[in-house]
Design an enzyme around this catalytic site. Structure first.
Site, mmCIF file in Angstrom:
data_model
loop_
_atom_site.group_PDB
_atom_site.id
_atom_site.type_symbol
_atom_site.label_atom_id
_atom_site.label_comp_id
_atom_site.label_asym_id
_atom_site.label_seq_id
_atom_site.Cartn_x
_atom_site.Cartn_y
_atom_site.Cartn_z
ATOM 1 C CG ASP A 144 27.116 3.858 70.318
ATOM 2 O OD1 ASP A 144 27.897 2.961 70.677
ATOM 3 O OD2 ASP A 144 26.995 4.224 69.133
ATOM 4 C CE LYS A 161 22.936 -1.931 73.468
ATOM 5 N NZ LYS A 161 23.287 -0.662 72.792
ATOM 6 N N GLY A 190 30.883 -1.925 71.602
ATOM 7 C CA GLY A 190 31.584 -1.624 72.848
ATOM 8 C C GLY A 190 30.630 -1.146 73.924
ATOM 9 C CG HIS A 191 27.875 -2.988 75.791
ATOM 10 N ND1 HIS A 191 27.087 -4.097 75.988
ATOM 11 C CD2 HIS A 191 27.435 -2.420 74.640
ATOM 12 C CE1 HIS A 191 26.205 -4.194 75.001
ATOM 13 N NE2 HIS A 191 26.413 -3.187 74.178
ATOM 14 N NE ARG A 202 22.179 -24.011 53.134
ATOM 15 C CZ ARG A 202 21.553 -23.115 52.381
ATOM 16 N NH1 ARG A 202 20.880 -22.140 52.956
ATOM 17 N NH2 ARG A 202 21.582 -23.194 51.073
ATOM 18 C CD GLN A 206 25.670 -4.451 67.102
ATOM 19 O OE1 GLN A 206 25.007 -5.465 67.151
ATOM 20 N NE2 GLN A 206 26.985 -4.463 66.947
ATOM 21 C CG ASP A 249 24.660 13.824 82.707
ATOM 22 O OD1 ASP A 249 24.042 12.780 82.393
ATOM 23 O OD2 ASP A 249 25.888 13.979 82.538
#
Length: 435
Positions: free
Chosen positions: A13, A16, A40-41, A143, A224, A333
């Site tokens: 978070d 990215k 989530g981006h 597998r 992540q 900020d």
């Protein structure tokens, strides 16, 4: 030509999505190398907000190819839903998206297995998103998983699917779970999904390596943060894949000799979602203040993120594991109104100061963080696009982080918009992205 890995330097978070979207204009391809639709981006372009879960952020740039690599686990229903949302917003997804034929498939029963595992007696609750990510990776390593290539092979898929479905039925029966899943209906649905995603499926390792040989530039996108890496993170409070830089090679099939730089993304403070140790966590009202100022809620789940002060030992550790050439510091900020800003500069364990990262979560829980406070700048940094125009105290804060972590701060973000980002002149980052 530079091929760059961009990944999270903390617990995820870090911003990215915005970073990849911002710098993808310098590249021909953006490739995602691990994770699933639990990551989530969020990207803001003007007044529009895009939340990307599986598809690389580069898809928002015209003419940029987006690749979902073999290290990703794919829920076809989630992928098609995300594609539909983007296409309704005018993004030509099908023209530019490529999906690895070797990526593994998530099925609805993987979500059941994950919920069952989290609820087991004496099980350490990890706080997963319950999207079936971990169980899909378990089947991959065991597998017995089903890959996209298998999904497209109608006859072979039925044989593999029926075997896997029977395994899940037996598992549910063992734990006395009422099995309400219609396995035959799921099989039919996935056969329909296969027809819809088939035009985008290919050998993406070949696509990427051929592109690099042709002189094209590739940006590799981690899902992540490093501290959630299955090997190097705060185990067992981690994800199920290789989130660190090394995962970019195994997750795409591109050799390490073709990687030219590694960029870490870090907030000016730190957050994590879910359970697990968090040495510099801010408790009480101060933590809530940072959470509100930074809008620290999960892009996918909406869960409130835990907030903490910048952690120098953690960043030094992730820089060592990944080999960061430069750092991008986001959300500066958020700290604008603080009188002073604590920074965790070392760990104290059993009365002794250390900069080392304990291997066990119990070792991390024993940490007493050692803080040093720096003066705040008490003025807005929003809209500033030149590093030298930042308040003097803000520059001193960033330079303190740079000195303590031994990694340059090559770029600073002071807001969610593309324009609210500044690259430091003469930095390694500028050379890597500009070359």
């Amino acid at each position: 030509m530079s091929n760059i890995i961009v990944l999270g330097a903390q617990w995820g978070d870090e911003g990215k999505g915005k970073v990849v979207d911002l710098f993808s204009s310098h590249f021909d391809i953006v490739a995602r190398y691990q994770g699933g639709h639990n990551a989530g981006h969020t990207v803001y372009i003007g007044e529009k907000k895009y939340v990307l879960k599986l598809i690389p952020s580069g898809i928002l740039r015209s003419g940029i190819q987006a690749v979902i690599g073999n290290g990703v686990v794919v829920d076809p229903a989630a992928l098609l839903e995300e594609m539909n949302t983007l296409e309704q917003a005018g993004i030509p997804v099908r023209e530019n998206l490529f999906v690895s034929s070797r990526a593994h498939v998530i099925f609805p029963f993987h979500r059941l297995v994950e919920k069952m595992s989290e609820a087991r007696e004496n099980r350490i609750p990890i706080g997963t998103t319950s999207r079936g990510i971990g169980p899909a990776y378990e089947d991959k390593i065991g597998r017995r998983g089903i890959r996209i290539a298998d999904l497209l092979d109608a006859e072979g898929f039925r044989l593999l699917y029926d075997t896997l479905a029977e395994d899940k039925r037996m598992l549910a029966a063992t734990f006395n779970i009422a099995d309400t899943i219609d396995y035959a209906d799921i099989r039919d649905q996935y056969e329909q999904f296969a027809a819809r995603i088939a035009p985008m499926v290919c050998d993406t390792a070949r696509l990427l390596n051929d592109a690099i040989l042709q002189g094209k530039r590739v940006l590799f996108e981690g899902a992540q943060g490093t501290m959630l890496d299955i090997d190097h993170g705060t185990y067992p409070f981690v994800t199920s894949s290789s989130a660190a830089a090394g995962g970019a090679c195994t997750g795409t099939g591109v050799p390490p000799t073709r990687i030219d730089g590694i960029i870490g993304v870090s907030k000016a403070y730190i957050t994590r979602v879910g359970s697990g140790p968090f040495p510099s966590e801010i408790m009480g009202e101060a933590g809530e203040r940072i959470r509100k100022a930074g809008n620290e809620y999960g892009a996918v789940t909406g869960r409130p993120r835990r907030c903490g002060w910048f952690d120098v030992p953690l960043l030094r550790y992730t820089a060592s594991v990944n080999g960061f050439d430069s750092l991008i510091i986001t959300k500066l900020d958020v700290l604008d109104e603080l009188d002073e800003i604590p920074v965790c500069i070392s760990y104290r364990i059993d009365g002794k100061d250390t900069g080392d990262m304990p291997a066990t979560f119990r070792g991390m829980q024993a940490i007493k963080p050692v803080f040093q406070s720096l003066p705040g700048w008490k003025t807005s940094t929003r809209g500033i696009s030149n590093y030298d125009a930042l308040p003097a105290a803000a520059r001193r804060y960033l330079e303190f982080l740079e000195q303590r972590t031994s990694v340059e701060v090559g770029c600073v973000s002071t807001g969610p918009e593309r324009t609210e980002t500044m690259v430091r002149s003469g930095s390694k980052l500028e050379k890597l992205f500009g070359s």
